[in-house]
Design a protein around this motif. Structure first.
Motif, PDB file in Angstrom:
ATOM      1  N   SER A   1     -26.532  26.514 -28.865  1.00 45.27           N
ATOM      2  CA  SER A   1     -26.161  27.927 -28.971  1.00 45.27           C
ATOM      3  C   SER A   1     -27.108  28.813 -28.174  1.00 45.27           C
ATOM      4  O   SER A   1     -26.679  29.808 -27.590  1.00 45.27           O
ATOM      5  N   VAL A   2     -28.378  28.470 -28.116  1.00 53.52           N
ATOM      6  CA  VAL A   2     -29.329  29.250 -27.314  1.00 53.52           C
ATOM      7  C   VAL A   2     -28.971  29.156 -25.835  1.00 53.52           C
ATOM      8  O   VAL A   2     -28.994  30.154 -25.105  1.00 53.52           O
TER       9      VAL A   2
ATOM     10  N   SER B   1     -21.110  27.856 -35.226  1.00 51.42           N
ATOM     11  CA  SER B   1     -21.420  27.995 -36.642  1.00 51.42           C
ATOM     12  C   SER B   1     -21.625  26.584 -37.212  1.00 51.42           C
ATOM     13  O   SER B   1     -21.218  25.600 -36.601  1.00 51.42           O
ATOM     14  N   PRO B   2     -22.260  26.475 -38.357  1.00 51.83           N
ATOM     15  CA  PRO B   2     -22.484  25.142 -38.937  1.00 51.83           C
ATOM     16  C   PRO B   2     -21.165  24.393 -39.153  1.00 51.83           C
ATOM     17  O   PRO B   2     -20.166  24.981 -39.572  1.00 51.83           O
ATOM     18  N   THR B   3     -21.169  23.099 -38.865  1.00 50.08           N
ATOM     19  CA  THR B   3     -19.968  22.280 -39.030  1.00 50.08           C
ATOM     20  C   THR B   3     -19.724  22.007 -40.508  1.00 50.08           C
ATOM     21  O   THR B   3     -20.612  22.212 -41.351  1.00 50.08           O
ATOM     22  N   LYS B   4     -18.532  21.512 -40.807  1.00 47.75           N
ATOM     23  CA  LYS B   4     -18.203  21.180 -42.199  1.00 47.75           C
ATOM     24  C   LYS B   4     -19.126  20.084 -42.717  1.00 47.75           C
ATOM     25  O   LYS B   4     -19.565  20.123 -43.864  1.00 47.75           O
ATOM     26  N   GLU B   5     -19.423  19.120 -41.858  1.00 46.80           N
ATOM     27  CA  GLU B   5     -20.314  18.025 -42.253  1.00 46.80           C
ATOM     28  C   GLU B   5     -21.704  18.571 -42.603  1.00 46.80           C
ATOM     29  O   GLU B   5     -22.294  18.178 -43.608  1.00 46.80           O
TER      30      GLU B   5
ATOM     31  N   SER C   1     -28.859  20.688 -37.268  1.00 43.39           N
ATOM     32  CA  SER C   1     -29.018  22.120 -36.996  1.00 43.39           C
ATOM     33  C   SER C   1     -29.792  22.360 -35.707  1.00 43.39           C
ATOM     34  O   SER C   1     -29.501  23.309 -34.975  1.00 43.39           O
ATOM     35  N   GLN C   2     -30.761  21.511 -35.403  1.00 38.51           N
ATOM     36  CA  GLN C   2     -31.522  21.685 -34.159  1.00 38.51           C
ATOM     37  C   GLN C   2     -30.646  21.495 -32.937  1.00 38.51           C
ATOM     38  O   GLN C   2     -30.753  22.254 -31.974  1.00 38.51           O
ATOM     39  N   SER C   3     -29.776  20.511 -32.954  1.00 36.28           N
ATOM     40  CA  SER C   3     -28.894  20.302 -31.800  1.00 36.28           C
ATOM     41  C   SER C   3     -27.915  21.467 -31.655  1.00 36.28           C
ATOM     42  O   SER C   3     -27.642  21.924 -30.539  1.00 36.28           O
TER      43      SER C   3
ATOM     44  N   VAL D   1     -21.328  33.759 -29.382  1.00 36.45           N
ATOM     45  CA  VAL D   1     -21.874  32.430 -29.651  1.00 36.45           C
ATOM     46  C   VAL D   1     -21.678  32.040 -31.111  1.00 36.45           C
ATOM     47  O   VAL D   1     -21.402  30.879 -31.417  1.00 36.45           O
ATOM     48  N   SER D   2     -21.789  32.996 -32.019  1.00 35.72           N
ATOM     49  CA  SER D   2     -21.635  32.673 -33.444  1.00 35.72           C
ATOM     50  C   SER D   2     -20.232  32.170 -33.774  1.00 35.72           C
ATOM     51  O   SER D   2     -20.041  31.448 -34.747  1.00 35.72           O
TER      52      SER D   2
END
Length: 171
Positions: free
Chosen positions: A94-95, A38-42, A87-89, A33-34
């Protein structure tokens, strides 16, 4: 001294691999999943901008530059809300994917285990030379060979042993 003679190497190693996958399943799912969540560039850019704004805010005095301080604080609050929403979305997606991957791996392990037990129920994994009197029937069930270790028992032994051995190494 007890001597062990392996009768079915494929079953011996196959069940050990399946038990390892079973134990490492949550970590494997998390790792997979990671890759994708992972966090997007934006999001990273906004986090960097937020960090810079917080540094700038720390350098300002609320007493001396109240108007500038307030404007900066509002920008920071707005940016924090945006980052939190993003981050919540990402985390909720991911969960969901993590749970799905973990469930799929559990089903796969269960299917392989059941197939192994069904097809290899009469074939012993190993035999031991010597008398194992009180455990003979339990270890060999459903095999008919005396002093044998059946696939059922080998899977249980492998699972318990590997959990004990791998637990200190896992986060």
């Amino acid at each position: 001294m007890m001597q062990v003679e392996v009768k079915n190497w494929q079953l011996l190693y196959g069940t050990v691999v399946v038990c390892i996958v079973n134990i490492l399943m949550p970590h494997l799912a998390k790792y997979i999943v990671s890759w994708f969540y992972s966090p997007t560039k934006e999001e990273l850019l906004k986090l960097e901008e937020l960090r810079k704004l917080l540094e700038e805010l720390n350098q300002k005095s609320i007493k001396d530059e109240f108007a500038a301080y307030s404007r900066l604080q509002r920008r920071i609050n707005k940016l924090e809300a945006e980052v939190k929403k993003m981050s919540q979305s990402r985390i909720s997606a991911s969960v969901t994917v993590n749970t799905s991957i973990q469930l799929a791996l559990e089903v796969l392990v269960a299917i392989v285990t059941v197939i192994s037990i069904i097809f290899f129920r009469k074939i012993p994994v190993a035999t031991m030379k010597g008398d194992l009197f009180p455990f003979t029937t339990v270890l060999r069930y459903p095999s008919e060979l005396p002093n044998a270790i059946s696939a059922h028992v080998w899977i249980i032994i492998s699972n318990v042993t590997l959990k004990v051995l791998l637990k200190p190494m896992l986060p």
